[in-house]
Design an enzyme around this catalytic site. Structure first.
Site, short mmCIF file in Angstrom:
data_model
loop_
_atom_site.label_atom_id
_atom_site.label_comp_id
_atom_site.label_asym_id
_atom_site.label_seq_id
_atom_site.Cartn_x
_atom_site.Cartn_y
_atom_site.Cartn_z
N SER A 145 34.00 -13.42 26.48
CA SER A 145 34.64 -14.51 25.74
C SER A 145 33.65 -15.60 25.32
O SER A 145 34.04 -16.54 24.62
CB SER A 145 35.77 -15.12 26.57
OG SER A 145 35.38 -15.32 27.91
N GLU A 170 -32.31 -19.30 47.00
CA GLU A 170 -32.48 -17.93 46.53
C GLU A 170 -33.83 -17.65 45.85
O GLU A 170 -34.35 -16.55 45.97
CB GLU A 170 -31.34 -17.56 45.55
CG GLU A 170 -29.99 -17.38 46.19
CD GLU A 170 -29.91 -16.14 47.07
OE1 GLU A 170 -30.73 -15.20 46.89
OE2 GLU A 170 -29.03 -16.09 47.95
#
Length: 656
Positions: A364, A82
């Site tokens: 229950s 680059e």
């Protein structure tokens, strides 16, 4: 004449210089965005062993990496392809600009740029991407200024963390983990070359879509490194031949979504940027336990669906299949750390988290708390209760009504021990027990245990209150943790992007004495061994628990624990309609509990297998049965002549 031309050039030069200075003065502060760089960062969730569970982010999936942690070869590869003179220039490269201008003039169009890495960073963070002369001028001016304020290393750090690498990955560390399942220091030269070649055209070079093109681009990087003499012949030849393994992964990698969602719900109000602030969040979750819990729920769900299909009269009616769902929460008894949290059968089908977003009737499964109140009031497991039918008159809106509760199955036995009453979940003896102990006293105790929306009447014996699995887990910990209630929690530690951390600690609340809680544990062990919870049994380990089924089988529970781990399981229809009559807590929920402990023991054979009896709990033989007591003064005399003959015609009528 030449003097006039020369003077004109001087004037033009001064005008341009003045214009450039004014432009520079106007835009110079724009670089503050780069200097004070603070990007969105992915938050990462880990399990208790440091295994990655998920990434969360907003717009950009990014894991930040410091310059010192970036391999030198990555830097060399990027600079080679680059901006070869990056470490020599002052923000712009005049030679590259000249070459680009010549090519653009010859082509009659903008065909090549000459941006340095510094200019590219400016373009990404400050300016637009338009190919216009004014933007290029601003870009150059800001690049020059930036290089006076940041070091080359700081510029590269920002560049490699900000740039987009395709496939939803921002920053090179994220891309390395996404494409290769590796940290940066584990990458090969070819893998590094693939990554640094991506920013120019991330979608085009994406190796998950265009591997050949991506490899060709990587080979250009490697060739450039070789040309510059930055790698040797052997490195060049081996790298050119290499074809790395590419992974096509989801961005979040979320493998425990229900658990992560619950963790986020605990943090989002206090930390608004928790999803994208770059936090590392360590959960209490055990990923192995999480997977076992998920498999256990799915297995029981599939079996329930098969039962439904086999008994379904109308083959087209699949409402049960569509509405049935389940959830599970498993915690460490002594701390409340959540080891597994599954809020539904399939997250892809429903993100609704039934572990903490859904309140369901306890049924229950509430009974152990009622019986614990009685034990604390002086009852003992051998206390005798009346298992007889009663009719209760009450008024609703001025209208007199009657309530005639029944045991499951419709029978009653006359007299039963407190232990047997709970072991076989007998409704009538439970009602009589609460009546004798006192409804007011019992409701106050339930509130102390943490239950909310408690009504002050006998409907509490049927578990009329609604709870989430998290709330039920906290309540049940008074049994599993020997009388000391622990608050379930899922977040162990949070580390922010600056390295500051917050550690979460268990929260305790002493409610019962260990001896009293052990009496309950001994009864709940019987529930599993010979009572309604036999479906929860696992060979080789003592387990205690209680089934729970609400009226019309709307909800089915199994709430239980081993000596070290507690697990709450729930099943029901999302629309609150009844399940089939066969889908009870013992039928659909208890097998989940059993599967979970069986599989968990296979990977954790070291877990404790037996409950430890406290020193102040005594065993006595009463009526040829061994029974436990905490107070020797209340041991009953042996009386085997108690006989009760129930009458179906002279029922006792009570008002409430």
């Amino acid at each position: 004449m030449m003097k006039y031309i020369f003077g004109l050039f001087i004037i033009i030069g001064l005008v341009v210089a003045g214009w450039l200075y004014n432009l520079y003065d106007e835009i110079k502060d724009d670089v503050n965005t780069v200097i004070n760089y603070s990007p969105k960062q992915s938050t990462q969730f880990f399990d208790k062993d440091g295994n990655l569970i998920a990434n969360t982010f907003k717009d950009e999936n990014r894991e930040y990496v410091k310059y010192d942690d970036i391999p030198a070869r990555v830097i060399e590869s990027l600079v080679a392809i680059e901006d070869t003179q990056f470490f020599e220039h002052y923000g712009i490269n005049p030679d590259a600009i000249s070459r680009a201008m010549i090519k653009n003039v010859k082509a009659g169009d903008y065909v090549e740029g000459a941006s340095t890495l510094t200019q590219q960073l400016i373009k990404m963070l400050v300016l637009s991407r338009e190919k216009k002369l004014m933007r290029k001028v601003k870009e150059a001016l800001l690049a020059i200024r930036l290089e006076t304020l940041l070091t080359k290393e700081e510029i590269l750090e920002r560049y490699l963390n900000h740039v987009y690498f395709g496939h939803g990955y921002y920053g090179i560390k994220t891309a390395a983990k996404g494409y290769f399942n590796k940290d940066l220091y584990e990458l090969s030269l070819k893998e590094m070359a693939i990554l640094v070649g991506l920013p120019r055209a991330p979608s085009f070079y994406d190796p998950t879509k265009n591997l050949k093109i991506s490899l060709a681009r990587a080979n250009q990087v490697i060739t450039r490194l070789n040309t510059l003499g930055w790698i040797n012949k052997e490195q060049y030849e081996s790298s050119m031949k290499e074809i790395p393994t590419i992974y096509n992964q989801t961005l979040t990698k979320n493998i425990a979504p229900y658990a992560v969602d619950y963790a986020i719900s605990q943090l989002i109000n206090d930390i608004p940027d928790i999803l994208y602030g770059g936090y590392k969040i360590y959960l209490t979750i055990d990923l192995d336990a999480q997977q076992i819990a998920k498999d256990a729920l799915k297995k029981s769900y599939d079996e329930a669906v098969k039962r439904d299909i086999n008994f379904r009269k109308n083959p087209e009616d699949d409402s049960f299949v569509k509405e049935l769902n389940g959830a599970l929460v498993s915690i460490e008894n002594s701390t409340g750390k959540i080891l597994a949290l599954v809020g539904g059968i399939d997250y892809n089908q429903s993100v609704f988290n039934r572990a903490f977003q859904s309140k369901r009737q306890a049924g229950s499964a509430i009974k152990p708390f009622l019986y614990q109140v009685a034990l604390n009031e002086g009852y003992n497991p051998a206390s005798q209760l009346f298992d007889i039918s009663r009719t209760y008159n009450y008024t609703v809106g001025g209208v007199q009504k009657k309530w005639q509760p029944k045991n499951y199955g419709g029978n009653f036995q006359g007299i039963v021990t407190l232990r047997d009453s709970l072991t076989f979940s007998r409704n009538l003896s439970t009602l009589n027990l609460v009546t004798d102990v006192g409804v007011g006293l019992t409701t106050e105790a339930l509130k102390n245990y943490g239950f909310k929306d408690i009504v002050d009447n006998l409907s509490i014996t049927l578990g009329s209150m609604s709870v989430t699995l998290i709330e039920f887990s906290e309540a049940y910990s008074i049994f599993s943790n020997n009388g000391t209630q622990v608050k379930p929690y899922i977040i162990d530690q949070i580390i922010n992007k600056n390295g500051d951390n917050v550690i979460f600690e268990p929260q305790f609340k002493e409610i019962n004495k260990p001896e009293q809680s052990y009496l309950m544990t001994s009864i709940l062990v019987d529930v599993v061994n010979k009572g309604t919870g036999k479906g929860a049994q696992v060979p080789g380990i003592e387990l205690a628990g209680k089934t729970g089924t609400t009226n019309n089988n709307v909800d089915a529970w199994f709430c239980g624990y081993s000596p070290s781990i507690q697990t709450i399981v729930w099943f029901g229809n999302d629309n609150n309609t009844p399940m089939r009559r066969t889908e009870t807590g013992g039928k659909i929920a208890a097998p989940v509990f059993s599967y979970f402990y069986k599989k968990y023991m296979e990977i954790h054979p070291e877990i404790p297998r037996n409950f430890i009896k406290p020193e102040n709990v005594y065993t006595f033989n009463v009526n040829n049965k061994e029974e436990l007591y905490t107070d020797v003064s209340v041991i009953p005399e042996i009386d085997s002549q108690i006989i009760y003959e129930p009458s179906n015609t002279n029922e006792e009528v009570l008002e409430f």
